[in-house]
Design a protein around this motif. Structure first.
Motif, mmCIF file in Angstrom:
data_model
loop_
_atom_site.group_PDB
_atom_site.id
_atom_site.type_symbol
_atom_site.label_atom_id
_atom_site.label_comp_id
_atom_site.label_asym_id
_atom_site.label_seq_id
_atom_site.Cartn_x
_atom_site.Cartn_y
_atom_site.Cartn_z
ATOM 1 N N ALA A 1 -0.805 -4.696 6.750
ATOM 2 C CA ALA A 1 -1.804 -3.717 6.312
ATOM 3 C C ALA A 1 -1.182 -2.323 6.186
ATOM 4 N N GLN A 2 -0.388 -1.929 7.176
ATOM 5 C CA GLN A 2 0.272 -0.619 7.121
ATOM 6 C C GLN A 2 1.261 -0.559 5.964
ATOM 7 N N ALA A 3 2.011 -1.610 5.782
ATOM 8 C CA ALA A 3 2.982 -1.656 4.681
ATOM 9 C C ALA A 3 2.268 -1.553 3.342
ATOM 10 N N ALA A 4 1.121 -2.204 3.212
ATOM 11 C CA ALA A 4 0.346 -2.145 1.967
ATOM 12 C C ALA A 4 -0.141 -0.723 1.706
ATOM 13 N N ILE A 5 -0.574 -0.034 2.758
ATOM 14 C CA ILE A 5 -1.029 1.356 2.606
ATOM 15 C C ILE A 5 0.129 2.244 2.164
ATOM 16 N N ILE A 6 1.274 2.072 2.799
ATOM 17 C CA ILE A 6 2.454 2.874 2.440
ATOM 18 C C ILE A 6 2.852 2.612 0.995
ATOM 19 N N ARG A 7 2.872 1.357 0.589
ATOM 20 C CA ARG A 7 3.227 1.012 -0.793
ATOM 21 C C ARG A 7 2.237 1.616 -1.790
ATOM 22 N N SER A 8 0.954 1.580 -1.448
ATOM 23 C CA SER A 8 -0.048 2.143 -2.374
ATOM 24 C C SER A 8 0.125 3.654 -2.490
ATOM 25 N N LEU A 9 0.477 4.316 -1.392
ATOM 26 C CA LEU A 9 0.723 5.762 -1.455
ATOM 27 C C LEU A 9 1.946 6.081 -2.301
ATOM 28 N N LEU A 10 2.961 5.245 -2.211
ATOM 29 C CA LEU A 10 4.184 5.458 -2.980
ATOM 30 C C LEU A 10 3.960 5.246 -4.468
ATOM 31 N N ASN A 11 3.035 4.392 -4.818
ATOM 32 C CA ASN A 11 2.782 4.081 -6.223
ATOM 33 C C ASN A 11 1.839 5.059 -6.903
ATOM 34 N N GLN A 12 1.349 6.033 -6.183
ATOM 35 C CA GLN A 12 0.424 7.010 -6.779
ATOM 36 C C GLN A 12 1.153 8.008 -7.634
#
Length: 91
Positions: free
Chosen positions: A80-91
């Motif tokens: 879940a944390q990794a998914a949040i970090i990835r979504s922030l990076l893709n913004q």
């Protein structure tokens, strides 16, 4: 004018004036923290170019370090944390 500069003008077909070179060196100088923060305004073009190379190398090292740290963070984070970090990076 040096023969090297003359040859490059002839071969490329474009010309750059000394004023344009001075303007570009001045712009580089304003971007470099090492030189920008100095009290003296007089810095040689060679020094500006050398500091530019040093600064770019430093930025490359910083990017590599941050990339490594991010990879480690993603590897140690739960899904879940990794998914949040990835979504922030893709913004």
């Amino acid at each position: 004018m040096s023969s090297r500069r003359s040859r490059s003008k002839q071969s490329s077909g474009s010309r750059i004036t000394d004023d344009q070179i001075n303007d570009l060196v001045s712009k580089l100088q304003q971007l470099l923290p090492e030189i920008r923060d100095r009290r003296s305004d007089k810095v040689s073009a060679a020094k500006v170019l050398q500091e530019t190379c040093n600064y770019i190398r430093s930025l490359h090292r910083e990017v590599d370090d941050l990339s490594e740290r991010l990879s480690e963070l993603l590897a140690t984070s739960d899904t879940a944390q990794a998914a949040i970090i990835r979504s922030l990076l893709n913004q």
